[in-house]
Write a protein that holds these residues in place. Structure first.
Motif, mmCIF file in Angstrom:
data_model
loop_
_atom_site.group_PDB
_atom_site.id
_atom_site.type_symbol
_atom_site.label_atom_id
_atom_site.label_comp_id
_atom_site.label_asym_id
_atom_site.label_seq_id
_atom_site.Cartn_x
_atom_site.Cartn_y
_atom_site.Cartn_z
ATOM 1 N N ASN A 109 0.819 -1.142 0.039
ATOM 2 C CA ASN A 109 -0.134 0.017 -0.060
ATOM 3 C C ASN A 109 0.948 1.341 0.049
ATOM 4 O OD1 ASN A 109 -1.551 2.401 0.801
ATOM 5 N ND2 ASN A 109 -3.212 0.625 1.558
ATOM 6 N N HIS A 110 0.908 2.359 -1.059
ATOM 7 C CA HIS A 110 1.500 3.271 -1.149
ATOM 8 C C HIS A 110 1.636 4.285 -0.089
ATOM 9 C CE1 HIS A 110 3.194 6.604 -3.627
ATOM 10 N NE2 HIS A 110 2.392 7.326 -2.773
ATOM 11 N N LEU A 111 0.269 4.361 0.572
ATOM 12 C CA LEU A 111 0.038 5.064 2.083
ATOM 13 C C LEU A 111 0.962 4.533 3.284
ATOM 14 C CD1 LEU A 111 -3.658 5.550 1.776
ATOM 15 C CD2 LEU A 111 -1.687 6.964 0.759
ATOM 16 N N GLY A 113 3.718 2.900 2.763
ATOM 17 C CA GLY A 113 5.246 3.450 2.547
ATOM 18 C C GLY A 113 5.438 4.678 2.857
ATOM 19 N N HIS A 114 4.508 5.728 2.561
ATOM 20 C CA HIS A 114 4.779 6.944 3.151
ATOM 21 C C HIS A 114 4.726 7.201 4.552
ATOM 22 C CE1 HIS A 114 4.890 9.503 -0.478
ATOM 23 N NE2 HIS A 114 3.816 9.108 -0.790
ATOM 24 N N LEU A 115 4.073 6.309 5.357
ATOM 25 C CA LEU A 115 3.767 6.334 6.610
ATOM 26 C C LEU A 115 5.205 5.959 7.382
ATOM 27 C CD1 LEU A 115 0.437 5.465 8.096
ATOM 28 C CD2 LEU A 115 1.174 7.518 7.460
ATOM 29 N N THR A 301 8.895 12.892 -1.457
ATOM 30 C CA THR A 301 8.112 12.532 -2.477
ATOM 31 C C THR A 301 8.175 11.165 -2.960
ATOM 32 O OG1 THR A 301 10.065 13.556 -3.685
ATOM 33 C CG2 THR A 301 8.071 14.924 -3.607
ATOM 34 N N ASP A 302 7.327 10.733 -3.753
ATOM 35 C CA ASP A 302 7.184 9.335 -4.066
ATOM 36 C C ASP A 302 8.482 8.673 -4.402
ATOM 37 O OD1 ASP A 302 4.543 9.603 -3.626
ATOM 38 O OD2 ASP A 302 3.932 9.590 -5.858
ATOM 39 N N ASN A 303 8.691 7.594 -4.036
ATOM 40 C CA ASN A 303 10.087 6.862 -4.219
ATOM 41 C C ASN A 303 9.813 5.261 -3.798
ATOM 42 O OD1 ASN A 303 11.174 5.907 -1.264
ATOM 43 N ND2 ASN A 303 10.173 7.931 -1.231
#
Ligand code: KG4
Ligand code: ZN
Length: 334
Positions: A109-111, A113-115, A301-303
């Protein structure tokens, strides 16, 4: 464990290699030039650009890490949320590598990843509040443990990054708008224009710490309509708009920290690259006795490194996803 991670949920094609949880390479190929003239991401152009970039990006990540396909122990890829055409490109590439090489695979889940992105640089103990501010999302979570996230608030309309992008479009600054507004705002006066700050009341239909950014975007549009936006005014508009967004983000987040008595706050996602948000969060947080941790810019940012981190944890716990795993544009977290 040598892990290849792939991320293509929006308009960045990204691949990373992690060895025993440590980032060995982190390649991001931006599509900013493709979408610049449209003032926003054009989904079809994003998918096509991912198709062109995905194989060279994965090859670059492997080369930079000096890891060959033969040496990999697993593959992870973002499976949602995001633009479905974009997601499918990275997900299918990752699944194809896993299939051909007989490697374990997990969808991330992309979210999440950010967390967890902040954990790429330092171990932040749970629990912590996590403010996720990106182009597609603005949400506040209580991160209780790995894989356990409670949603405390979401945006009821625009995401904060979307507001930055739309205001940049109103000012004719192109896409993506966040970085440009951030730079312009440094020459402006944040108190020059008093844009309204949305304060939401909790109802039975909403969460206690929800956000709203469509009002501020409209307020900037009305201001520009009535006063014009000749370039000399740009810095003041940018600085005043940015200050309002930072106020709204931090007021709600700090209220949650106090109400839930949580002493640690992580800010993640593209907008956490904003210099004023970083400065204010650290300064105001310390006054309140709150430890504020924000990733370095490359992990805001996205990575794909952040996707690799989540993937590595899940693979280490023995979790696997079937190669039939599909992309989900609306995948939720918590
Ligand atoms: O996390 P991200 O790379 O992609 C999404 O998952 O959406 O976030 C992209 C968003 C864009 O809206 C961009 O304008 C914003 O992050 N952004 C910024 C800054 N750098 C990127 N917003 C404000 N200030 C910045 N310095
Ligand atoms: Zn993102």
């Amino acid at each position: 464990m040598k892990l290849l991670a792939v991320e293509s949920s929006c308009d960045d094609t990204a691949a990373a290699v992690l060895v025993d949880g440590e980032v060995r390479s982190n390649i991001v190929v931006s599509q900013d030039q493709v979408h610049h003239e449209y003032g926003g991401v054009v989904p079809e152009l994003a998918s096509r650009s991912h198709v062109r970039a995905i194989t060279p990006t994965i090859e670059r990540a492997l080369d930079a890490a000096a890891v060959s396909l033969d040496e990999l122990d697993g593959v992870a890829a973002t499976c949602g949320p995001g633009l479905v055409g974009s997601l499918l490109v990275g997900l299918c590439a990752a699944k194809a590598i896993a299939f051909v090489r007989g490697l374990p695979f997990v969808g991330v889940n992309h979210l999440e990843g950010h967390l967890l992105s902040v954990q790429l640089e330092r171990a932040v103990p749970f629990p912590y509040l996590a403010l996720l501010v990106s182009g597609g999302h603005t949400s506040l979570y209580l991160a209780e443990a790995l894989g356990q996230y409670r949603v405390l608030g979401i945006t009821r309309d625009d995401a904060a990054g979307e507001a930055f992008d739309k205001v940049a479009k109103i000012l004719g600054l192109g896409y993506p708008g966040g970085r440009v507004i951030d730079q312009l705002a440094r020459q402006g006066d944040p108190l020059a224009i008093r844009f309204p700050r949305a304060r939401l009341k909790s109802t039975r239909a909403t969460r206690p710490f929800d956000f709203s950014f469509s009002g501020i975007k409209t307020a900037v549009w009305l201001y520009v309509r009535d006063h014009g936006a000749a370039p000399p005014m740009h810095p003041n508009i940018a600085a005043s708009f940015q200050e309002a967004v930072v106020d709204m983000l931090l007021d709600t987040t700090f209220a949650a920290a106090q109400q839930l008595d949580v002493g640690r706050l992580v800010i993640a996602g593209g907008v956490s690259a904003n210099s004023r948000l970083r400065e204010r969060a650290l300064a105001d947080g310390s006054v309140l006795g709150l430890e504020v941790v924000i990733p370095s810019l490359q992990y805001c940012t996205d990575n794909a490194a952040m996707i690799g981190l989540v993937g590595a944890h899940r693979l280490a716990r023995g979790e696997r996803d079937p190669l039939s795993l599909n992309a989900s544009a609306t995948l939720e977290l918590g």
